[in-house]
Design a protein around this motif. Structure first.
Motif, short mmCIF file in Angstrom:
data_model
loop_
_atom_site.label_atom_id
_atom_site.label_comp_id
_atom_site.label_asym_id
_atom_site.label_seq_id
_atom_site.Cartn_x
_atom_site.Cartn_y
_atom_site.Cartn_z
N SER A 3 5.64 38.72 72.08
CA SER A 3 5.45 37.28 72.00
C SER A 3 5.49 36.60 73.36
CB SER A 3 6.51 36.67 71.08
OG SER A 3 7.81 36.93 71.60
N LEU A 4 6.25 37.15 74.31
CA LEU A 4 6.35 36.51 75.62
C LEU A 4 5.10 36.74 76.47
CD1 LEU A 4 10.07 37.26 76.59
CD2 LEU A 4 9.12 35.27 75.41
N SER A 5 4.17 37.56 75.99
CA SER A 5 2.91 37.75 76.71
C SER A 5 1.92 36.62 76.41
CB SER A 5 2.28 39.10 76.33
OG SER A 5 1.92 39.12 74.96
N LYS A 6 2.24 35.75 75.45
CA LYS A 6 1.41 34.59 75.10
C LYS A 6 2.17 33.31 75.43
CE LYS A 6 -1.94 37.04 73.31
NZ LYS A 6 -3.30 37.07 73.91
N PRO A 7 1.46 32.27 75.91
CA PRO A 7 2.14 31.03 76.28
C PRO A 7 2.90 30.39 75.13
CG PRO A 7 -0.10 31.06 77.16
CD PRO A 7 0.01 32.23 76.22
N GLN A 8 2.39 30.51 73.90
CA GLN A 8 3.03 29.87 72.76
C GLN A 8 4.10 30.74 72.11
OE1 GLN A 8 0.01 31.01 72.92
NE2 GLN A 8 -0.54 32.19 71.09
N GLY A 9 4.31 31.95 72.59
CA GLY A 9 5.26 32.86 71.98
C GLY A 9 6.71 32.50 72.30
N SER A 10 7.61 32.90 71.43
CA SER A 10 9.04 32.65 71.60
C SER A 10 9.84 33.77 70.94
CB SER A 10 9.43 31.29 71.01
OG SER A 10 9.20 31.28 69.62
N VAL A 11 11.14 33.76 71.21
CA VAL A 11 12.03 34.78 70.67
C VAL A 11 13.30 34.10 70.16
CG1 VAL A 11 13.40 36.85 71.15
CG2 VAL A 11 11.17 36.54 72.26
N THR A 12 13.72 34.52 68.99
CA THR A 12 15.00 34.05 68.43
C THR A 12 16.00 35.21 68.47
OG1 THR A 12 13.90 32.48 66.95
CG2 THR A 12 16.16 33.11 66.40
N VAL A 13 17.15 34.91 69.04
CA VAL A 13 18.23 35.90 69.12
C VAL A 13 19.41 35.35 68.32
CG1 VAL A 13 19.75 37.26 70.59
CG2 VAL A 13 17.45 36.63 71.40
N GLU A 14 19.77 36.06 67.27
CA GLU A 14 20.86 35.63 66.40
C GLU A 14 21.93 36.72 66.36
OE1 GLU A 14 18.97 35.06 62.68
OE2 GLU A 14 18.13 33.10 63.19
N TRP A 15 23.17 36.30 66.20
CA TRP A 15 24.24 37.27 66.03
C TRP A 15 25.32 36.68 65.12
CZ3 TRP A 15 23.28 34.65 70.54
CH2 TRP A 15 24.26 33.75 70.98
N HIS A 16 25.97 37.57 64.40
CA HIS A 16 27.10 37.20 63.55
C HIS A 16 27.96 38.43 63.35
CE1 HIS A 16 24.22 38.87 60.61
NE2 HIS A 16 25.29 39.23 59.93
N ASP A 17 29.21 38.21 62.97
CA ASP A 17 30.12 39.33 62.76
C ASP A 17 30.68 39.27 61.35
OD1 ASP A 17 31.50 36.97 63.45
OD2 ASP A 17 33.32 38.11 63.81
N SER A 18 30.98 40.46 60.83
CA SER A 18 31.55 40.60 59.50
C SER A 18 32.24 41.94 59.41
CB SER A 18 30.46 40.49 58.43
OG SER A 18 30.99 40.69 57.14
N ASP A 19 33.51 41.93 58.96
CA ASP A 19 34.29 43.17 58.81
C ASP A 19 34.30 43.97 60.10
OD1 ASP A 19 34.75 42.51 56.15
OD2 ASP A 19 32.96 43.57 55.46
N GLN A 20 34.57 43.27 61.21
CA GLN A 20 34.67 43.92 62.52
C GLN A 20 33.37 44.61 62.94
OE1 GLN A 20 37.28 43.65 64.74
NE2 GLN A 20 37.98 42.14 63.25
N GLN A 21 32.26 44.13 62.40
CA GLN A 21 30.94 44.62 62.80
C GLN A 21 30.14 43.44 63.35
OE1 GLN A 21 29.10 47.64 62.47
NE2 GLN A 21 30.94 48.82 61.93
N LEU A 22 29.47 43.66 64.47
CA LEU A 22 28.60 42.64 65.05
C LEU A 22 27.15 43.03 64.78
CD1 LEU A 22 28.55 40.02 66.86
CD2 LEU A 22 27.94 41.57 68.72
#
Length: 359
Positions: free
Chosen positions: A284-303
Motif C-alpha cells: 500500500s505504501l507504493s501508492k500515494p493513496q495507500g495507508s497502513v493500520t497497526v493495531e495491538w491488544h493484549d489478553s491473557d498475557q498474550q499480545l
C-alpha cells in the motif's frame, strides 16, 4: 603618763599600719575576686559549650541510622547508638559490660579476631557480612579509638547498611552479562541479515541499501532501549519510531498503553521495519493513496499485533516468500516464542503477530 602616751602612740601607729595592711589585703581580695569571677565566667562558658556538645552528640546518636558501638581495651562497652540495639540486644544498663557477654544476631565469627587486629596494628578493618535472613547486606568497619595523646584506648565498631549498593553491584553484573549476551545475539542477527540480504539482493547497490536500512532499524530500536536504560519500552513509541521514516501520516496506530521487554522490543521493531519496507516496495505504501493500520491488544498475557494495508495494488500470494516475511517468522517464532499469520487478501496484506508478554 608620758610613757603611757608613747605606748598609745606606738599602738596607734601599729593599728594604722595594720589598717594599711588590711586595705592592701582588701585590694588583693578584690583583685582575686575579679579573677575568680573571670574564671567562673570562662568555666560557665566551657560548661555551656560542653552541654551543647553533649546535646549535639546525644541528638547525633539518636538520629543516626548507623549502628555504632564504642569499646575499651577490654571490650567493655563505653557507649553505643540506638541503631546498635537491634544487632547486640543492647540497653542503656549494658554500658560497662563486656560486649562478649551479650547476645548478637550477627553472623560475624571473626569479630574478636578483627578487634585484636585493630589494637595490634592501629589500622582500619572492613568486612562484608553475609546476607542475613531479611536479605540485608552490612559492612562492618572497625577503627581504633584514640585519646588526646593518640594512644589506642579502644575500638569503634560500625555496621553500615549497604543493601542498596550490593543490589546495584548485582544488577551491574547482571547488566554486563546481559549486555554480553545481547551483543552476541546482535552480531548473530547482523550476520544473518547480511547473509540473507546478500542472497536476495540483485546487485551490490541493492544489497548495500537493504542492509543499511535494516541495520538502521536495529539501531533505532537499540537507541530507544538505551534511553530507557534497557527496561521495558512503550509499544506505541517503538512503533512510531520504526515507522516514521516511511511517512508518519500514512499510518494509523491504535492500541492500549503497554510496554515490551528489551528483547521483545528489538524483535517487534525489526519485524515492523520489514513489513514497512515490503509495503513501500510492493504494498500500500507504493501508492500515494495507500495507508497502513497497526493495531495491538493484549489478553491473557498474550499480545496480538495486526498489520493491515489498504489502498495499494491488488495483492497476490507469492510463490515463494521473500526474506522479509521469512525473517519475521523466524524472529517471532524463535525469539518471541510466538506465531505469525499472513493473509494475502486482494485488498491489502494483513499480518497478525502474537506472542506471550514477559513480566
Amino acid at each position: 603618763m608620758k610613757a603611757s602616751n608613747e605606748e598609745l602612740v606606738s599602738v596607734n601607729e601599729e593599728a594604722q599600719s595594720t589598717n594599711e595592711e588590711l586595705e592592701a589585703s582588701k585590694e588583693e581580695m578584690q583583685s582575686l575576686n575579679e579573677e575568680l569571677n573571670t574564671i567562673n565566667a570562662e568555666l560557665s562558658g566551657k560548661v555551656e559549650e560542653l552541654d551543647r556538645a553533649n546535646s549535639d552528640l546525644r541528638n547525633l546518636f539518636e538520629s543516626t541510622q548507623i549502628a555504632t558501638v564504642f569499646l575499651d581495651r577490654n571490650l567493655v562497652i563505653r557507649n553505643f547508638t540506638p541503631a546498635a540495639s537491634s544487632f547486640f540486644s543492647l540497653r542503656p544498663s549494658d554500658v560497662g559490660r563486656p560486649l562478649t557477654e551479650l547476645a548478637s544476631r550477627l553472623d560475624y565469627p571473626e569479630l574478636t579476631e578483627h578487634i585484636a587486629s585493630v589494637f595490634s596494628t592501629g589500622d582500619l578493618v572492613e568486612h562484608h557480612l553475609a546476607r542475613d535472613q531479611d536479605g540485608k547486606h552490612y559492612l562492618a568497619r572497625l577503627i581504633p579509638y584514640r585519646d588526646a595523646a593518640g594512644r589506642i584506648q579502644g575500638v569503634v565498631v560500625t555496621l553500615v547498611d549497604v543493601t542498596t549498593l550490593a543490589k546495584a553491584e548485582e544488577r551491574q553484573r547482571m547488566l554486563i552479562s546481559e549486555l554480553n549476551h545481547r551483543v552476541k545475539n546482535m552480531l548473530a542477527v547482523v550476520i544473518s541479515i547480511a547473509n540473507h540480504t546478500l542472497k536476495s539482493a540483485p546487485s551490490a547497490k541493492d544489497f548495500n541499501t537493504a542492509l543499511c536500512d535494516r541495520l538502521q532499524a536495529m539501531a533505532r530500536a537499540y537507541s530507544l532501549l538505551s534511553d530507557s536504560n534497557w527496561t521495558a519500552v512503550p509499544i506505541e513509541e517503538l512503533v512510531r519510531l520504526e515507522l516514521e521514516a516511511f511517512g508518519a501520516d500514512r499510518f494509523k496506530l491504535t492500541g492500549p498503553d503497554r510496554h515490551l521487554q528489551p528483547q521483545q522490543g528489538l524483535s517487534v521493531g525489526m519485524a515492523l521495519h520489514e513489513l514497512a519496507t515490503n509495503a513501500s516496495k510492493y504494498g500500500s505504501l507504493s501508492k500515494p493513496q495507500g495507508s497502513v493500520t497497526v493495531e495491538w491488544h493484549d489478553s491473557d498475557q498474550q499480545l496480538a499485533l495486526t498489520w493491515r494495508e489498504t489502498g495499494g495494488p491488488p495483492v497476490k500470494e507469492p510463490k515463494k516468500e521473500g526474506f522479509g516475511l521469512t525473517f519475521i517468522r523466524g524472529e517471532v517464532g524463535s525469539r518471541l516464542r510466538g506465531n505469525v499469520e499472513i493473509n494475502f487478501a486482494p485488498e491489502g496484506l494483513e499480518v497478525q503477530i502474537s506472542f506471550p508478554l514477559e513480566s
